[in-house]
Write a protein that holds these residues in place. Structure first.
Motif, PDB file in Angstrom:
ATOM      1  N   GLY A  54       0.819  -1.211   0.126  1.00 15.93           N
ATOM      2  CA  GLY A  54      -0.001   0.041  -0.057  1.00 15.93           C
ATOM      3  C   GLY A  54       0.702   1.243   0.165  1.00 15.93           C
ATOM      4  O   GLY A  54       0.496   2.432  -0.483  1.00 15.93           O
ATOM      5  N   ILE A  55       1.885   1.095   0.492  1.00 21.92           N
ATOM      6  CA  ILE A  55       2.972   2.243   0.601  1.00 21.92           C
ATOM      7  C   ILE A  55       3.362   2.607  -1.043  1.00 21.92           C
ATOM      8  O   ILE A  55       3.351   4.023  -1.273  1.00 21.92           O
ATOM      9  N   TYR A  56       3.680   1.869  -1.739  1.00 22.23           N
ATOM     10  CA  TYR A  56       4.124   1.864  -3.071  1.00 22.23           C
ATOM     11  C   TYR A  56       2.860   2.531  -3.966  1.00 22.23           C
ATOM     12  O   TYR A  56       3.015   3.674  -4.704  1.00 22.23           O
ATOM     13  N   ALA A  57       1.634   2.007  -3.781  1.00 26.06           N
ATOM     14  CA  ALA A  57       0.614   2.667  -4.361  1.00 26.06           C
ATOM     15  C   ALA A  57       0.241   3.878  -3.988  1.00 26.06           C
ATOM     16  O   ALA A  57      -0.047   4.822  -4.771  1.00 26.06           O
ATOM     17  N   GLN A  58       0.606   4.478  -2.583  1.00 23.67           N
ATOM     18  CA  GLN A  58       0.261   5.767  -2.197  1.00 23.67           C
ATOM     19  C   GLN A  58       1.510   6.758  -2.923  1.00 23.67           C
ATOM     20  O   GLN A  58       1.113   7.938  -3.090  1.00 23.67           O
ATOM     21  N   GLU A  59       2.505   6.173  -3.087  1.00 24.97           N
ATOM     22  CA  GLU A  59       3.581   6.782  -3.761  1.00 24.97           C
ATOM     23  C   GLU A  59       3.233   7.377  -5.243  1.00 24.97           C
ATOM     24  O   GLU A  59       3.586   8.439  -5.496  1.00 24.97           O
ATOM     25  N   ILE A  60       2.883   6.495  -5.796  1.00 30.64           N
ATOM     26  CA  ILE A  60       2.244   6.412  -7.124  1.00 30.64           C
ATOM     27  C   ILE A  60       1.054   7.647  -7.266  1.00 30.64           C
ATOM     28  O   ILE A  60       1.100   8.586  -8.039  1.00 30.64           O
ATOM     29  N   ILE A  61       0.107   7.636  -6.311  1.00 30.64           N
ATOM     30  CA  ILE A  61      -0.689   8.445  -6.273  1.00 30.64           C
ATOM     31  C   ILE A  61      -0.418   9.812  -5.929  1.00 30.64           C
ATOM     32  O   ILE A  61      -0.833  10.885  -6.376  1.00 30.64           O
ATOM     33  N   ASP A  62       0.544   9.940  -4.869  1.00 31.34           N
ATOM     34  CA  ASP A  62       1.017  11.295  -4.577  1.00 31.34           C
ATOM     35  C   ASP A  62       1.803  11.801  -5.761  1.00 31.34           C
ATOM     36  O   ASP A  62       1.613  13.300  -5.773  1.00 31.34           O
ATOM     37  N   GLU A  63       2.618  11.232  -6.451  1.00 39.08           N
ATOM     38  CA  GLU A  63       3.129  11.563  -7.478  1.00 39.08           C
ATOM     39  C   GLU A  63       2.625  12.510  -8.536  1.00 39.08           C
ATOM     40  O   GLU A  63       2.464  13.435  -9.355  1.00 39.08           O
ATOM     41  N   VAL A  64       1.193  11.866  -8.921  1.00 33.77           N
ATOM     42  CA  VAL A  64       0.081  12.034  -9.878  1.00 33.77           C
ATOM     43  C   VAL A  64      -0.528  13.453  -9.242  1.00 33.77           C
ATOM     44  O   VAL A  64      -0.633  14.258 -10.241  1.00 33.77           O
ATOM     45  N   LEU A  65      -0.743  13.625  -8.289  1.00 29.41           N
ATOM     46  CA  LEU A  65      -1.343  14.659  -7.592  1.00 29.41           C
ATOM     47  C   LEU A  65      -0.500  16.022  -7.391  1.00 29.41           C
ATOM     48  O   LEU A  65      -0.724  16.908  -7.621  1.00 29.41           O
ATOM     49  N   GLY A  66       0.914  15.585  -7.550  1.00 25.29           N
ATOM     50  CA  GLY A  66       1.797  16.634  -7.414  1.00 25.29           C
ATOM     51  C   GLY A  66       2.439  17.264  -8.632  1.00 25.29           C
ATOM     52  O   GLY A  66       3.084  18.140  -8.819  1.00 25.29           O
ATOM     53  N   ILE A  67       1.555  16.879  -9.969  1.00 22.23           N
ATOM     54  CA  ILE A  67       2.239  17.244 -11.062  1.00 22.23           C
ATOM     55  C   ILE A  67       0.699  18.006 -11.865  1.00 22.23           C
ATOM     56  O   ILE A  67      -0.380  17.782 -11.827  1.00 22.23           O
ATOM     57  N   VAL A  68       1.369  19.150 -12.454  1.00 22.51           N
ATOM     58  CA  VAL A  68       0.088  19.718 -13.513  1.00 22.51           C
ATOM     59  C   VAL A  68       0.608  19.129 -14.736  1.00 22.51           C
ATOM     60  O   VAL A  68       1.569  19.066 -15.278  1.00 22.51           O
ATOM     61  N   TRP A  69      -0.511  18.335 -15.273  1.00 21.67           N
ATOM     62  CA  TRP A  69      -0.491  17.670 -16.486  1.00 21.67           C
ATOM     63  C   TRP A  69      -0.805  18.466 -17.722  1.00 21.67           C
ATOM     64  O   TRP A  69      -1.904  19.242 -17.726  1.00 21.67           O
ATOM     65  N   GLU A  70      -0.014  18.178 -18.737  1.00 23.04           N
ATOM     66  CA  GLU A  70      -0.516  18.753 -20.060  1.00 23.04           C
ATOM     67  C   GLU A  70      -1.247  17.803 -20.801  1.00 23.04           C
ATOM     68  O   GLU A  70      -0.651  16.892 -21.318  1.00 23.04           O
ATOM     69  N   ALA A  71      -2.423  17.906 -21.332  1.00 20.82           N
ATOM     70  CA  ALA A  71      -3.482  17.188 -22.208  1.00 20.82           C
ATOM     71  C   ALA A  71      -4.343  17.940 -22.990  1.00 20.82           C
ATOM     72  O   ALA A  71      -4.605  19.007 -22.664  1.00 20.82           O
ATOM     73  N   ASP A  72      -4.726  17.273 -24.013  1.00 19.47           N
ATOM     74  CA  ASP A  72      -5.772  17.881 -24.867  1.00 19.47           C
ATOM     75  C   ASP A  72      -7.147  18.066 -24.416  1.00 19.47           C
ATOM     76  O   ASP A  72      -7.881  18.783 -24.418  1.00 19.47           O
ATOM     77  N   ASP A  73      -7.481  16.818 -23.559  1.00 20.55           N
ATOM     78  CA  ASP A  73      -8.962  16.808 -23.104  1.00 20.55           C
ATOM     79  C   ASP A  73      -8.822  15.866 -22.031  1.00 20.55           C
ATOM     80  O   ASP A  73      -7.616  15.214 -21.627  1.00 20.55           O
ATOM     81  N   ASP A  74      -9.819  15.705 -21.180  1.00 23.73           N
ATOM     82  CA  ASP A  74      -9.909  14.442 -20.092  1.00 23.73           C
ATOM     83  C   ASP A  74      -9.419  13.103 -20.569  1.00 23.73           C
ATOM     84  O   ASP A  74      -8.878  12.386 -19.650  1.00 23.73           O
ATOM     85  N   GLU A  75      -9.961  12.623 -21.615  1.00 24.66           N
ATOM     86  CA  GLU A  75      -9.401  11.445 -22.219  1.00 24.66           C
ATOM     87  C   GLU A  75      -7.979  11.329 -22.466  1.00 24.66           C
ATOM     88  O   GLU A  75      -7.396  10.250 -21.986  1.00 24.66           O
TER      89      GLU A  75
END
Length: 64
Positions: free
Chosen positions: A19-40
Motif C-alpha cells: 500500500g505504501i508503493y501505491a500511495q507513492e504513485i498516487i502522490d506523484e500524480v497529484l503533485g504534477i500539473v499535466w498537459e493534455a488535450d482533453d480529459d481522455e
C-alpha cells in the motif's frame, strides 16, 4: 490545456500488495500539473506515465 489532478484511483487489484508503493504513485500524480488535450488524453497520459489503469479521476483546469 493544463490539468491539476485532485483525486485519482488506480486499478491496483492485479498488481501488488504494498500500500505504501501505491500511495507513492498516487502522490506523484497529484503533485504534477499535466498537459493534455482533453480529459481522455489526460487519462491516457497518466496511464502511460505510471503504467497503471485509471479507475476514476477528479481534476480541475490549472491556470497559467
Amino acid at each position: 490545456m493544463q490539468f491539476q489532478v485532485t483525486d485519482i484511483e488506480f486499478d491496483f487489484d492485479d498488481g501488488f500488495e504494498d500500500g505504501i508503493y501505491a500511495q507513492e504513485i498516487i502522490d506523484e500524480v497529484l503533485g504534477i500539473v499535466w498537459e493534455a488535450d482533453d480529459d481522455e488524453d489526460l487519462i491516457e497520459e497518466i496511464t502511460c506515465a505510471t503504467g497503471w489503469c485509471v479507475k476514476s479521476i477528479d481534476y480541475c483546469h490549472a491556470l497559467k
